[in-house]
Every structure is written in structure tokens, then in C-alpha cells.
Design a protein around this motif. Structure first.
Motif, PDB file in Angstrom:
ATOM      1  N   GLU A 251       0.830  -1.201   0.000  1.00  8.63           N
ATOM      2  CA  GLU A 251       0.000   0.000   0.000  1.00  8.63           C
ATOM      3  C   GLU A 251       0.869   1.257   0.000  1.00  8.63           C
ATOM      4  O   GLU A 251       1.759   1.419   0.836  1.00  8.63           O
ATOM      5  CB  GLU A 251      -0.912  -0.002   1.241  1.00  8.63           C
ATOM      6  CG  GLU A 251      -1.933   1.113   1.185  1.00  8.63           C
ATOM      7  CD  GLU A 251      -2.732   1.271   2.488  1.00  8.63           C
ATOM      8  OE1 GLU A 251      -2.590   0.419   3.398  1.00  8.63           O
ATOM      9  OE2 GLU A 251      -3.472   2.253   2.578  1.00  8.63           O
ATOM     10  N   SER A 253       0.637   5.697  -0.301  1.00 14.00           N
ATOM     11  CA  SER A 253      -0.276   6.833  -0.157  1.00 14.00           C
ATOM     12  C   SER A 253      -0.468   7.464  -1.531  1.00 14.00           C
ATOM     13  O   SER A 253       0.206   7.094  -2.493  1.00 14.00           O
ATOM     14  CB  SER A 253       0.330   7.868   0.795  1.00 14.00           C
ATOM     15  OG  SER A 253       1.393   8.546   0.150  1.00 14.00           O
ATOM     16  N   SER A 267       1.846  -2.908   4.556  1.00 17.17           N
ATOM     17  CA  SER A 267       0.655  -3.739   4.345  1.00 17.17           C
ATOM     18  C   SER A 267       1.012  -5.202   4.078  1.00 17.17           C
ATOM     19  O   SER A 267       0.131  -6.047   4.043  1.00 17.17           O
ATOM     20  CB  SER A 267      -0.166  -3.182   3.179  1.00 17.17           C
ATOM     21  OG  SER A 267       0.600  -3.222   1.992  1.00 17.17           O
TER      22      SER A 267
END
Ligand code: FAD
Length: 309
Positions: A251, A253, A267
Motif C-alpha cells: 500500500e 499513499s 501492508s
């Protein structure tokens, strides 16, 4: 296989390597350029306990500290993919050179790079008036005239920060309005020594051969070229994390930073991250190093819970 494999050899990766190796576990560190951004830094005055040093010297000290321990250092190696093997509790890191490394845990510390404006003079006057980090270089311009290029949150924050140190700040924004949060814009407007120039395209950074003397910008409404005399220029148009190779596997941002929790966990199980490549705020050497230490301890904690005795 490694117990801990670190990808990236900046302050975050070096700290992670020292912490991991001191646990007596098999530790490796693969990096494109050991030292990271510090290699491009002239003066460092904010790494607590070292009053003043130079980037290349600091990078050498990082490497010496890591070499003091039993760490497999793989320099000039660029990672291109991260592949989990959940069944074996292993993670694989594939390198550009075709090799692949396997490890029980991985720490990602591939850092970031400042976006350049790519105008004549920028490269030539880097560290000679052209700067990217107000926390690092602001005090070098005490009482002087500086410009901040970029009117997003980081540009306006930089202008507010610098206004308290330097003589005068000129904020230059390409667009017809600032993009920063309203509260920051209000704060900026309240400052007596800040001038904001909108709708302005920086076309050139000028200097005398030794240091910056100013910049030229094009007034986009009239196409007129104007000149601002300056001693310093802070380019604040974005920091890009070196995480392209991770897209789709862990993951990230919306800015491309690796999303981590308070322990540096990503993640993907067994994969931790530290430093400028992550969502941790304030991109600084001391913060990256602290983060690297934290990620190594988290990796160790993961190992004692998942590895058979
Ligand atoms: P980085 O230092 O960016 O290191 C990343 C590492 O990952 C490098 O070894 C790189 O080669 C490697 N890498 C990247 N991609 C890959 C890949 N795919 N595979 C393998 N390896 C990869 N901070 C301060 O605190 N004080 C200062 O005075 C200061 N001055 C600065 C001046 C300049 C000009 C710059 C650019 C930055 C400055 N900073 C300063 C910021 C500071 O350098 C960073 O916050 C810090 O280096 C971040 O450390 P890091 O380990 O997270 O990443």
C-alpha cells in the motif's frame, strides 16, 4: 536466506542494518548508492551530537558503522520487485541485475528525491544558494533575501518558516492562486517580510559563478520577463518517494509514500519500511535514522514470533 534484508543504504537503511546486526541475525543491505541523499548534501548541522559535518563525510561514517558489524553490503544494486512467498514465510527481492535475494523480513528504505524545476542555473548553483530543505538550510540565509518556488502546502510552510529567519521572502507560484490550506495562506499574508508573486514561471536562476544572485520569471499574464535579486532559492515543488518499483505490491499513499504504522509495518506481513520513502512526516536524517532503528526492532520482533525455534 537473510533474516533481515534492507533495501536502500541511506541513514534509514544504515541504522536498520546496525540495529539488526546487533541482534546477531543474518543481515544484508542492498542499495543503489550507499549513503543516499546525504551524498548530495554540503553542510549538516542538525544531526544531534554532531555540531557540524559534511554530507560525504557523514555518509562515510554511516558505512563505517555498518561495516563494523557482520552485514552483507551489496552496493550498486537496484531492486526492481518485491515478491511475497506467504507459504514459506519468505519475501523475495528481485534486483535489476537479474539476481534475487530471499529473506524472512525486508526493510524498505529507498528514500526520496526533491523534484527539480529544471531551469538553467539550478544544477550549477545547487548548494550554492539553491536549496530544497528549509529545516536544513534556512539558517544559512539569516538576514538575506530568498525566494520560495511553489505555492502548495510545503512552499507556503517554507515561506512562513523562512520569514522568521531571513530578511525577506518572495514566494513564486506558477498558478493564479496559491494551493496551500487557507489557514497557512492567512498566516503568510500576515507576515510583513513576504511578497507573493502569482502567475509567474521561473525561467532561470542567475549567479556570479560562485553563488546565486537572483532569478528570472515570466509574468504569465503579460509574457514579460522580470528579475528578482536574491541570495537564496528554495525549490518546493514536491518530494518524490523512490517507490515506483513497489506499485501494486504494497500500500502506497496518494503521494507514493509507503504506508506504515507506528512500528514501521507495511501492508505486507514481514515487510517494514523506514525514512523518506514512507508516510512518516518530516523528512530529515535524524528522523530517518530513528525510523530505521525502529523498523529493525519491529523486524526482529516479527522474527521471534514467526520463526520456529
Ligand atoms: P535516502 O537518503 O534517500 O537513501 C535512500 C537509499 O535507497 C539510497 O541508498 C538509494 O541509492 C537507495 N535506493 C533508492 N531506490 C532504490 C532501489 N530501487 N533499489 C535499491 N536501492 C535504492 N536532512 C537533514 O536532517 N539535515 C540536512 O542538513 C539535510 N540536508 C539535505 C540537503 C539536500 C541537498 C538533500 C537532498 C537532503 C537533505 N536532507 C537533510 C534530507 C536527508 O538527506 C533525508 O531526509 C535522508 O537522507 C533520508 O534518509 P533515507 O535513508 O530515508 O533515504
Amino acid at each position: 536466506p537473510f533474516d533481515v534484508l534492507i533495501v536502500g543504504g541511506g541513514p534509514a537503511g544504515a541504522a536498520a542494518a546496525v540495529y539488526a546486526a546487533r541482534k546477531g541475525i543474518r543481515t544484508g543491505i542492498a542499495s543503489e548508492r550507499f549513503g543516499g541523499q546525504v551524498l548530495d548534501t554540503l553542510g549538516i548541522e542538525n544531526f544531534i551530537s554532531i555540531k557540524e559535518t559534511e554530507g560525504p563525510r557523514f555518509a562515510l561514517a554511516l558505512e563505517e558503522h555498518v561495516r563494523h558489524y557482520d552485514v552483507d553490503i551489496m552496493n550498486l544494486q537496484r531492486a526492481k520487485a518485491l515478491v511475497p512467498h506467504a507459504d514459506e514465510n519468505m519475501v523475495e527481492v528481485q534486483l535489476e541485475n537479474g539476481a534475487s535475494l530471499r529473506s524472512r523480513t525486508v526493510i524498505l528504505s529507498t528514500g526520496a528525491r526533491w523534484r527539480n524545476i529544471n531551469v538553467p542555473g539550478e544544477q550549477e548553483y545547487k548548494n550554492k544558494g539553491v536549496a530544497y530543505c528549509p529545516h536544513c538550510d534556512g539558517p544559512l540565509f539569516k538576514g538575506k533575501r530568498v525566494a520560495v518556488i511553489g505555492g502548495g502546502n510545503s512552499g507556503v510552510e517554507a515561506a512562513i518558516d523562512l520569514a522568521g529567519i531571513v530578511g525577506h521572502v518572495t514566494l513564486i507560484e506558477f498558478d493564479t492562486k496559491l494551493r496551500a490550506d487557507a489557514v497557512l495562506q492567512r498566516k503568510l499574508q500576515s507576515l510583513p517580510n513576504v511578497t507573493v508573486i502569482l502567475n509567474a514561471q521561473t525561467t532561470e536562476i542567475t549567479g556570479d559563478g560562485q553563488k546565486v544572485t537572483g532569478l528570472h520569471y515570466k509574468d504569465r499574464a503579460t509574457d514579460e520577463i522580470k528579475q528578482v535579486p536574491l541570495e537564496g532559492i528554495f525549490v518546493q515543488i514536491g518530494l518524490v518517494p523512490n517507490t515506483d518499483w513497489l506499485k501494486g505490491t504494497i500500500e502506497l499513499s496518494r503521494y507514493g509514500e509507503i504506508v506504515v504504522d507506528a512500528k514501521g509495518q507495511t501492508s505486507m506481513p514481514g515487510v517494514f519500511a523506514a525514512g523518506d520513502a514512507t508516510t512518516v512526516p518530516y523528512k530529515q536524517i535524524i528522523i530517518a535514522a530513528g525510523d530505521g532503528a525502529k523498523a529493525a526492532l519491529s523486524a526482529f520482533d516479527h522474527l521471534i514470533r514467526t520463526t520456529a525455534p
